[in-house]
Write a protein that holds these residues in place. Structure first.
Motif, PDB file in Angstrom:
ATOM      1  N   ALA A 116      11.406  16.878   6.575  1.00 22.31           N
ATOM      2  CA  ALA A 116      12.259  16.556   5.421  1.00 22.31           C
ATOM      3  C   ALA A 116      12.166  15.066   5.090  1.00 22.31           C
ATOM      4  O   ALA A 116      12.096  14.681   3.915  1.00 22.31           O
ATOM      5  CB  ALA A 116      13.703  16.954   5.712  1.00 22.31           C
ATOM      6  N   ARG A 117      12.145  14.247   6.106  1.00 21.35           N
ATOM      7  CA  ARG A 117      12.035  12.791   5.932  1.00 21.35           C
ATOM      8  C   ARG A 117      10.706  12.430   5.270  1.00 21.35           C
ATOM      9  O   ARG A 117      10.656  11.643   4.328  1.00 21.35           O
ATOM     10  CB  ARG A 117      12.139  12.136   7.301  1.00 21.35           C
ATOM     11  CG  ARG A 117      12.054  10.655   7.330  1.00 21.35           C
ATOM     12  CD  ARG A 117      12.219  10.250   8.814  1.00 21.35           C
ATOM     13  NE  ARG A 117      12.423   8.845   8.928  1.00 21.35           N
ATOM     14  CZ  ARG A 117      11.468   7.985   9.234  1.00 21.35           C
ATOM     15  NH1 ARG A 117      10.245   8.389   9.442  1.00 21.35           N
ATOM     16  NH2 ARG A 117      11.741   6.705   9.323  1.00 21.35           N
ATOM     17  N   ASP A 118       9.623  13.025   5.771  1.00 24.45           N
ATOM     18  CA  ASP A 118       8.304  12.765   5.186  1.00 24.45           C
ATOM     19  C   ASP A 118       8.258  13.218   3.730  1.00 24.45           C
ATOM     20  O   ASP A 118       7.695  12.525   2.880  1.00 24.45           O
ATOM     21  CB  ASP A 118       7.209  13.464   5.986  1.00 24.45           C
ATOM     22  CG  ASP A 118       6.989  12.837   7.358  1.00 24.45           C
ATOM     23  OD1 ASP A 118       7.613  11.796   7.663  1.00 24.45           O
ATOM     24  OD2 ASP A 118       6.181  13.394   8.124  1.00 24.45           O
ATOM     25  N   ALA A 119       8.854  14.368   3.438  1.00 25.84           N
ATOM     26  CA  ALA A 119       8.886  14.866   2.057  1.00 25.84           C
ATOM     27  C   ALA A 119       9.660  13.897   1.165  1.00 25.84           C
ATOM     28  O   ALA A 119       9.246  13.611   0.033  1.00 25.84           O
ATOM     29  CB  ALA A 119       9.500  16.259   2.007  1.00 25.84           C
ATOM     30  N   PHE A 120      10.780  13.390   1.654  1.00 24.12           N
ATOM     31  CA  PHE A 120      11.561  12.415   0.885  1.00 24.12           C
ATOM     32  C   PHE A 120      10.733  11.161   0.617  1.00 24.12           C
ATOM     33  O   PHE A 120      10.670  10.671  -0.509  1.00 24.12           O
ATOM     34  CB  PHE A 120      12.857  12.044   1.625  1.00 24.12           C
ATOM     35  CG  PHE A 120      13.582  10.907   0.969  1.00 24.12           C
ATOM     36  CD1 PHE A 120      14.374  11.130  -0.150  1.00 24.12           C
ATOM     37  CD2 PHE A 120      13.451   9.613   1.441  1.00 24.12           C
ATOM     38  CE1 PHE A 120      15.028  10.077  -0.775  1.00 24.12           C
ATOM     39  CE2 PHE A 120      14.100   8.551   0.827  1.00 24.12           C
ATOM     40  CZ  PHE A 120      14.884   8.789  -0.289  1.00 24.12           C
ATOM     41  N   LEU A 121      10.091  10.627   1.664  1.00 21.80           N
ATOM     42  CA  LEU A 121       9.297   9.414   1.511  1.00 21.80           C
ATOM     43  C   LEU A 121       8.115   9.650   0.567  1.00 21.80           C
ATOM     44  O   LEU A 121       7.801   8.790  -0.254  1.00 21.80           O
ATOM     45  CB  LEU A 121       8.818   8.909   2.872  1.00 21.80           C
ATOM     46  CG  LEU A 121       9.923   8.356   3.778  1.00 21.80           C
ATOM     47  CD1 LEU A 121       9.406   8.128   5.185  1.00 21.80           C
ATOM     48  CD2 LEU A 121      10.511   7.082   3.204  1.00 21.80           C
ATOM     49  N   ASN A 122       7.477  10.807   0.670  1.00 19.18           N
ATOM     50  CA  ASN A 122       6.393  11.146  -0.262  1.00 19.18           C
ATOM     51  C   ASN A 122       6.909  11.151  -1.688  1.00 19.18           C
ATOM     52  O   ASN A 122       6.232  10.661  -2.604  1.00 19.18           O
ATOM     53  CB  ASN A 122       5.776  12.497   0.073  1.00 19.18           C
ATOM     54  CG  ASN A 122       4.991  12.503   1.368  1.00 19.18           C
ATOM     55  OD1 ASN A 122       4.892  13.527   2.024  1.00 19.18           O
ATOM     56  ND2 ASN A 122       4.421  11.378   1.762  1.00 19.18           N
ATOM     57  N   GLY A 123       8.112  11.677  -1.884  1.00 23.67           N
ATOM     58  CA  GLY A 123       8.728  11.707  -3.207  1.00 23.67           C
ATOM     59  C   GLY A 123       9.032  10.312  -3.748  1.00 23.67           C
ATOM     60  O   GLY A 123       9.135  10.120  -4.958  1.00 23.67           O
ATOM     61  N   GLN A 124       9.159   9.339  -2.839  1.00 21.08           N
ATOM     62  CA  GLN A 124       9.400   7.954  -3.226  1.00 21.08           C
ATOM     63  C   GLN A 124       8.088   7.178  -3.404  1.00 21.08           C
ATOM     64  O   GLN A 124       8.095   5.970  -3.604  1.00 21.08           O
ATOM     65  CB  GLN A 124      10.269   7.246  -2.173  1.00 21.08           C
ATOM     66  CG  GLN A 124      11.631   7.876  -1.976  1.00 21.08           C
ATOM     67  CD  GLN A 124      12.467   7.787  -3.237  1.00 21.08           C
ATOM     68  OE1 GLN A 124      12.588   6.729  -3.832  1.00 21.08           O
ATOM     69  NE2 GLN A 124      13.019   8.904  -3.661  1.00 21.08           N
ATOM     70  N   GLY A 125       6.965   7.883  -3.281  1.00 20.81           N
ATOM     71  CA  GLY A 125       5.663   7.259  -3.485  1.00 20.81           C
ATOM     72  C   GLY A 125       5.003   6.697  -2.241  1.00 20.81           C
ATOM     73  O   GLY A 125       4.009   5.986  -2.334  1.00 20.81           O
ATOM     74  N   PHE A 126       5.531   7.029  -1.071  1.00 24.86           N
ATOM     75  CA  PHE A 126       4.946   6.569   0.189  1.00 24.86           C
ATOM     76  C   PHE A 126       4.060   7.647   0.793  1.00 24.86           C
ATOM     77  O   PHE A 126       4.332   8.835   0.645  1.00 24.86           O
ATOM     78  CB  PHE A 126       6.040   6.225   1.214  1.00 24.86           C
ATOM     79  CG  PHE A 126       6.807   4.988   0.893  1.00 24.86           C
ATOM     80  CD1 PHE A 126       6.362   3.744   1.299  1.00 24.86           C
ATOM     81  CD2 PHE A 126       8.000   5.063   0.189  1.00 24.86           C
ATOM     82  CE1 PHE A 126       7.079   2.595   1.002  1.00 24.86           C
ATOM     83  CE2 PHE A 126       8.728   3.926  -0.109  1.00 24.86           C
ATOM     84  CZ  PHE A 126       8.263   2.687   0.296  1.00 24.86           C
ATOM     85  N   ALA A 144       0.818  -1.216   0.000  1.00 22.32           N
ATOM     86  CA  ALA A 144       0.000   0.000   0.000  1.00 22.32           C
ATOM     87  C   ALA A 144       0.855   1.271   0.000  1.00 22.32           C
ATOM     88  O   ALA A 144       0.313   2.371  -0.002  1.00 22.32           O
ATOM     89  CB  ALA A 144      -0.933   0.005   1.201  1.00 22.32           C
ATOM     90  N   ARG A 145       2.181   1.110   0.055  1.00 22.88           N
ATOM     91  CA  ARG A 145       3.106   2.257   0.090  1.00 22.88           C
ATOM     92  C   ARG A 145       2.768   3.191   1.256  1.00 22.88           C
ATOM     93  O   ARG A 145       2.700   4.406   1.127  1.00 22.88           O
ATOM     94  CB  ARG A 145       3.095   3.041  -1.219  1.00 22.88           C
ATOM     95  CG  ARG A 145       3.322   2.235  -2.481  1.00 22.88           C
ATOM     96  CD  ARG A 145       4.701   1.695  -2.637  1.00 22.88           C
ATOM     97  NE  ARG A 145       5.658   2.759  -2.972  1.00 22.88           N
ATOM     98  CZ  ARG A 145       6.954   2.571  -3.012  1.00 22.88           C
ATOM     99  NH1 ARG A 145       7.455   1.392  -2.763  1.00 22.88           N
ATOM    100  NH2 ARG A 145       7.761   3.550  -3.307  1.00 22.88           N
TER     101      ARG A 145
END
Length: 118
Positions: free
Chosen positions: A78-88, A59-60
């Motif tokens: 910043a971590r959440d933004a990175f993970l969002n950028g990875q499709g999570f 479900a990412r």
């Protein structure tokens, strides 16, 4: 999704599993063994230099369990933004919220999981 994990991360992850907080243990008991309507979660997963508290790769969805040290933490943003950028997608819950309202937390997670196809 297999990635090479540095040895120090692997050791750190193992120690985090052993030293889990009460909230992390309670939530893991609700998520493990695909108990939440068949969704498979893993815990303390190293990913691209971060360690995710819980993740459902299908479900990412990443679930983070936070203590007071995470209040208004810019590194978390910043971590959440990175993970969002990875499709999570990332859900964050406070330790106290999980301890006091585990059923409500699980319903929120389930709702997000069911909306993963949208």
């Amino acid at each position: 999704m297999h990635r090479k994990v540095p040895g120090q991360h692997r050791h750190f992850v193992k120690s985090m599993r052993v030293d889990a907080t009460l909230a992390e243990n309670l939530l893991w008991q609700a998520l493990r063994n695909s108990q939440l309507e068949g969704f498979k979660f893993k815990r303390q997963v190293p990913l691209d230099g971060y360690i995710l508290d819980f993740v459902c790769f299908d479900a990412r969805l990443v679930i983070e369990v936070d203590g007071f040290q995470h209040a208004e933490n810019t590194r978390d943003l910043a971590r959440d933004a990175f993970l969002n950028g990875q499709g999570f997608r990332v859900l964050r819950f406070w330790n106290e919220e999980i301890v006091r309202n585990l059923d409500g937390v699980c319903l929120t997670i389930l709702s997000e999981l069911k909306n993963s196809g949208d």
